[in-house]
Design a protein around this motif. Sequence first.
Motif, mmCIF file in Angstrom:
data_model
loop_
_atom_site.group_PDB
_atom_site.id
_atom_site.type_symbol
_atom_site.label_atom_id
_atom_site.label_comp_id
_atom_site.label_asym_id
_atom_site.label_seq_id
_atom_site.Cartn_x
_atom_site.Cartn_y
_atom_site.Cartn_z
ATOM 1 N N GLY A 69 0.811 -1.220 0.000
ATOM 2 C CA GLY A 69 0.000 0.000 0.000
ATOM 3 C C GLY A 69 0.838 1.260 0.000
ATOM 4 O O GLY A 69 0.294 2.382 -0.053
ATOM 5 N N LEU A 70 2.162 1.099 0.035
ATOM 6 C CA LEU A 70 3.043 2.277 0.100
ATOM 7 C C LEU A 70 2.768 3.241 -1.055
ATOM 8 O O LEU A 70 2.717 4.463 -0.856
ATOM 9 C CB LEU A 70 4.513 1.831 0.086
ATOM 10 C CG LEU A 70 5.536 2.969 0.147
ATOM 11 C CD1 LEU A 70 5.490 3.657 1.506
ATOM 12 C CD2 LEU A 70 6.955 2.454 -0.128
ATOM 13 N N LYS A 71 2.579 2.690 -2.228
ATOM 14 C CA LYS A 71 2.396 3.509 -3.437
ATOM 15 C C LYS A 71 1.294 4.565 -3.252
ATOM 16 O O LYS A 71 1.420 5.689 -3.724
ATOM 17 C CB LYS A 71 2.042 2.594 -4.612
ATOM 18 C CG LYS A 71 2.329 3.173 -5.966
ATOM 19 C CD LYS A 71 2.089 2.128 -7.053
ATOM 20 C CE LYS A 71 2.284 2.673 -8.435
ATOM 21 N NZ LYS A 71 3.616 3.212 -8.685
ATOM 22 N N GLU A 72 0.254 4.181 -2.526
ATOM 23 C CA GLU A 72 -0.903 5.090 -2.360
ATOM 24 C C GLU A 72 -0.630 6.173 -1.313
ATOM 25 O O GLU A 72 -1.432 7.097 -1.147
ATOM 26 C CB GLU A 72 -2.155 4.307 -1.943
ATOM 27 C CG GLU A 72 -2.817 3.524 -3.070
ATOM 28 C CD GLU A 72 -2.051 2.264 -3.446
ATOM 29 O OE1 GLU A 72 -1.700 1.485 -2.524
ATOM 30 O OE2 GLU A 72 -1.740 2.052 -4.642
ATOM 31 N N ARG A 73 0.464 6.041 -0.579
ATOM 32 C CA ARG A 73 0.717 6.995 0.504
ATOM 33 C C ARG A 73 1.449 8.258 0.050
ATOM 34 O O ARG A 73 1.457 9.257 0.741
ATOM 35 C CB ARG A 73 1.542 6.318 1.614
ATOM 36 C CG ARG A 73 0.762 5.269 2.402
ATOM 37 C CD ARG A 73 1.633 4.678 3.516
ATOM 38 N NE ARG A 73 0.916 3.716 4.331
ATOM 39 C CZ ARG A 73 0.190 4.030 5.408
ATOM 40 N NH1 ARG A 73 0.115 5.278 5.797
ATOM 41 N NH2 ARG A 73 -0.438 3.091 6.093
ATOM 42 N N GLY A 74 2.089 8.198 -1.081
ATOM 43 C CA GLY A 74 2.931 9.320 -1.517
ATOM 44 C C GLY A 74 2.142 10.625 -1.637
ATOM 45 O O GLY A 74 0.996 10.620 -2.084
ATOM 46 N N GLU A 116 5.938 9.711 6.757
ATOM 47 C CA GLU A 116 4.590 9.275 7.169
ATOM 48 C C GLU A 116 4.211 9.852 8.539
ATOM 49 O O GLU A 116 3.075 10.223 8.778
ATOM 50 C CB GLU A 116 4.508 7.741 7.200
ATOM 51 C CG GLU A 116 4.220 7.146 5.856
ATOM 52 C CD GLU A 116 2.918 7.650 5.249
ATOM 53 O OE1 GLU A 116 1.854 7.374 5.812
ATOM 54 O OE2 GLU A 116 2.965 8.327 4.208
ATOM 55 N N GLY A 117 5.194 9.926 9.433
ATOM 56 C CA GLY A 117 4.923 10.507 10.761
ATOM 57 C C GLY A 117 4.474 11.944 10.647
ATOM 58 O O GLY A 117 3.655 12.421 11.438
ATOM 59 N N SER A 118 4.993 12.634 9.647
ATOM 60 C CA SER A 118 4.643 14.048 9.504
ATOM 61 C C SER A 118 3.164 14.212 9.156
ATOM 62 O O SER A 118 2.573 15.257 9.398
ATOM 63 C CB SER A 118 5.531 14.750 8.471
ATOM 64 O OG SER A 118 5.192 14.379 7.164
ATOM 65 N N ASN A 119 2.532 13.172 8.614
ATOM 66 C CA ASN A 119 1.094 13.249 8.352
ATOM 67 C C ASN A 119 0.307 13.191 9.669
ATOM 68 O O ASN A 119 -0.754 13.812 9.797
ATOM 69 C CB ASN A 119 0.660 12.108 7.428
ATOM 70 C CG ASN A 119 -0.789 12.257 6.999
ATOM 71 O OD1 ASN A 119 -1.668 11.569 7.492
ATOM 72 N ND2 ASN A 119 -1.059 13.181 6.093
ATOM 73 N N LEU A 120 0.859 12.484 10.647
ATOM 74 C CA LEU A 120 0.205 12.421 11.963
ATOM 75 C C LEU A 120 0.221 13.809 12.608
ATOM 76 O O LEU A 120 -0.808 14.340 13.016
ATOM 77 C CB LEU A 120 0.946 11.413 12.852
ATOM 78 C CG LEU A 120 0.365 11.174 14.235
ATOM 79 C CD1 LEU A 120 -0.936 10.379 14.148
ATOM 80 C CD2 LEU A 120 1.354 10.399 15.112
ATOM 81 N N MET A 158 3.246 1.897 11.064
ATOM 82 C CA MET A 158 4.258 1.553 12.084
ATOM 83 C C MET A 158 4.395 0.039 12.212
ATOM 84 O O MET A 158 5.503 -0.482 12.351
ATOM 85 C CB MET A 158 3.870 2.152 13.437
ATOM 86 C CG MET A 158 4.187 3.630 13.542
ATOM 87 S SD MET A 158 4.229 4.187 15.251
ATOM 88 C CE MET A 158 2.562 3.913 15.763
ATOM 89 N N GLN A 159 3.261 -0.659 12.173
ATOM 90 C CA GLN A 159 3.320 -2.131 12.265
ATOM 91 C C GLN A 159 4.115 -2.711 11.106
ATOM 92 O O GLN A 159 4.922 -3.613 11.280
ATOM 93 C CB GLN A 159 1.905 -2.717 12.263
ATOM 94 C CG GLN A 159 1.292 -2.718 13.655
ATOM 95 C CD GLN A 159 -0.176 -3.152 13.645
ATOM 96 O OE1 GLN A 159 -0.696 -3.608 12.622
ATOM 97 N NE2 GLN A 159 -0.838 -2.991 14.761
ATOM 98 N N GLN A 160 3.877 -2.155 9.924
ATOM 99 C CA GLN A 160 4.621 -2.641 8.751
ATOM 100 C C GLN A 160 6.119 -2.369 8.902
ATOM 101 O O GLN A 160 6.946 -3.243 8.653
ATOM 102 C CB GLN A 160 4.128 -1.945 7.478
ATOM 103 C CG GLN A 160 2.745 -2.345 7.030
ATOM 104 C CD GLN A 160 2.338 -1.589 5.768
ATOM 105 O OE1 GLN A 160 2.836 -0.503 5.491
ATOM 106 N NE2 GLN A 160 1.437 -2.171 5.002
#
Length: 196
Positions: A69-74, A116-120, A158-160
Amino acid sequence: MTTTVSPGHCARFRALTHDTHDVLDKRIMAYSPFSGRERYAAFLKVQYCFHRDVAALFDNTSLNTLLPGLKERGRFAAVAQDLKDLGQALPEPEMPPVFGEQIDLPTAIGWLYVEEGSNLGGAILFKMAGKLDLSADFGARHLAPHPEGRAPSWRAFMQQLDAIELDDKEQQRANNGAEAAFTQVLSYVERYCPIS
Ligand code: HEM
């Protein structure tokens, strides 16, 4: 590198980068990026350069296998569109992006933690952007939560990340990656958000 469970990378990155993150948060807020759209546009240029640095990671086949699912996170396209929404020219950094086709996986993992953390943390920023009439549909697309929600998305990521097994040397490279990502963002802030 295998994918057996070895928890703890994210907690380690968080502890290691705590001080740098604190410096970055304070430096960004000292610029008052939400005091007006012009200042916000300068902050967007920082985000543009950062997301440009990591954009190739989201298309990387090995990383997408490790992190489904990484691709969809960009968010690089979203940041570029945010700048266009505000009628801003896209920055043209002199340096090539940090990541291209050939990547060091552990280093990339450290950088992805920061991205990704910066989205939190972006929840606060998204709220402040709302006061400038910016939204997930205009100007603040890159700060919008992931469709499944900010916290669930972050927990899943984070789990991944934690499930990736790294030996000591690889862990060191991942740590260096997380620290380097924060330092890079800070350098973009110094460039685009000068405080006189
Ligand atoms: C581009 C700049 C930024 C980057 C790269 C960044 C990076 C991160 C990262 C990696 C995390 C996750 C930490 C963890 O739990 O492991 C995080 C969380 C957080 N960030 Fe930032 N951050 C940025 C800007 C900011 C700013 C400007 C603020 C606000 C003043 C902020 C406030 C927070 C907060 C409050 C959290 C914790 C959110 C929570 O636990 O609900 N960040 N950020």
